[in-house]
Design an enzyme around this catalytic site. Structure first.
Site, PDB file in Angstrom:
ATOM      1  CG  ASP A 113      -1.786  -1.153   1.384  1.00  0.00           C
ATOM      2  OD1 ASP A 113      -2.110  -1.759   0.350  1.00  0.00           O
ATOM      3  OD2 ASP A 113      -2.158  -1.478   2.528  1.00  0.00           O
TER       4      ASP A 113
HETATM    5  N1  URA Z   1      -1.217  -6.048   3.808  1.00  0.00           N
HETATM    6  C1  URA Z   1      -1.702  -4.793   3.819  1.00  0.00           C
HETATM    7  O1  URA Z   1      -2.753  -4.539   4.398  1.00  0.00           O
HETATM    8  N2  URA Z   1      -1.023  -3.834   3.175  1.00  0.00           N
HETATM    9  C2  URA Z   1       0.155  -4.055   2.537  1.00  0.00           C
HETATM   10  O2  URA Z   1       0.740  -3.115   1.993  1.00  0.00           O
HETATM   11  C3  URA Z   1       0.656  -5.364   2.540  1.00  0.00           C
HETATM   12  C4  URA Z   1      -0.053  -6.350   3.181  1.00  0.00           C
END
Ligand code: URA
Length: 244
Positions: A113
């Site tokens: 993310d």
């Molecule tokens: N899980 C998440 O919620 N975000 C990420 O960036 C990676 C795994």
């Protein structure tokens, strides 16, 4: 000794993003492409794609960019996205500009993310990418999550059960391993890669992730020497370590 693959020089340069075939022909006619120090004017010349090619072949006085297959290890910083399509600055903008025109294209192996930091692999090697993300490979991804609220104490058991259902999904999550690191900090190891999985797992147990960092993929740890935003080419040993 195994034979090295050969590529036409003009196609190789075009596929590495040095410009169209016409641009590349122009570069050659201006004596900007040297092989072993000698200007090459024939775009049809077949060159062996070996590890020493970037030292033998220079373009405008610089070593040739690394040919495919190329895999990079990046310490993804905050505030950059992994997708070409999402708005905002992308991880690809941290790489040399020319690399955006490479064929085959570079893409991240899975996504982090915008507000997640840590270990990100970027590759143009399709079979390797598929091997890493394939459920058959069962590669563990390890995260450190900072939480809004204190851990309740039952999270490790809930995550390990293999029965946790995320909102709007039909299959339960595979068992995951949670290790508390503090009142509001935990290490979580998962083998799947569902959308926003870690954040949604903590939401499912009534918490909220305020910070998330991935420090390991399989047997490969994020090198401490790599600062956020830094990247380098993955070595063959590191590549093997992922599956080790
Ligand atoms: N899980 C998440 O919620 N975000 C990420 O960036 C990676 C795994």
């Amino acid at each position: 000794m195994s034979k090295l693959p050969l590529a036409r020089l003009d196609r190789l340069l075009a596929n590495l993003g040095y410009g169209s075939r016409r641009d590349v022909t122009d570069l050659m006619s201006r004596k900007q492409v040297l092989l072993d120090g000698v200007a090459v004017r024939d775009g049809g010349l077949k060159v062996p794609i070996g590890p020493d090619l970037p030292t033998r072949l220079t373009v405008s006085g610089q070593p040739l960019d690394p040919p495919a297959p190329l895999t990079l290890l990046m310490h993804k910083p905050l505030e950059v996205v992994c997708s070409h399509r999402e708005p905002g600055r992308s991880v690809y903008e941290l790489l040399p500009h020319r690399w955006r025109a490479r064929i085959p294209a570079l893409s991240s192996i899975g996504r982090l993310d915008k507000d997640t930091t840590g270990l990100l692999l970027i590759t143009d090697d399709g079979p390797f990418l598929h091997r890493v993300i394939s459920p058959k490979s069962n590669i563990a991804k390890r995260y450190v999550a900072t939480l809004d609220r204190p851990l309740k104490g039952d999270e490790a058991e809930v995550f390990a059960a293999g029965t946790l259902m995320l909102e709007s999904e039909t299959d339960p999550l595979a068992p995951a391993v949670l290790e508390p690191l503090g009142e509001r900090e935990a290490r979580l190891t998962i083998t799947e890669g569902r959308y926003h999985q870690v954040r949604r797992m903590f939401a499912a147990v009534g918490n909220h992730v305020t910070g998330l960092h991935r420090d390991r993929i399989g047997g490969l740890a994020l090198p401490e020497s790599l600062a956020p935003g830094d990247w380098r080419i993955l070595t063959a040993d590191e590549q093997a370590a992922i599956f080790g």
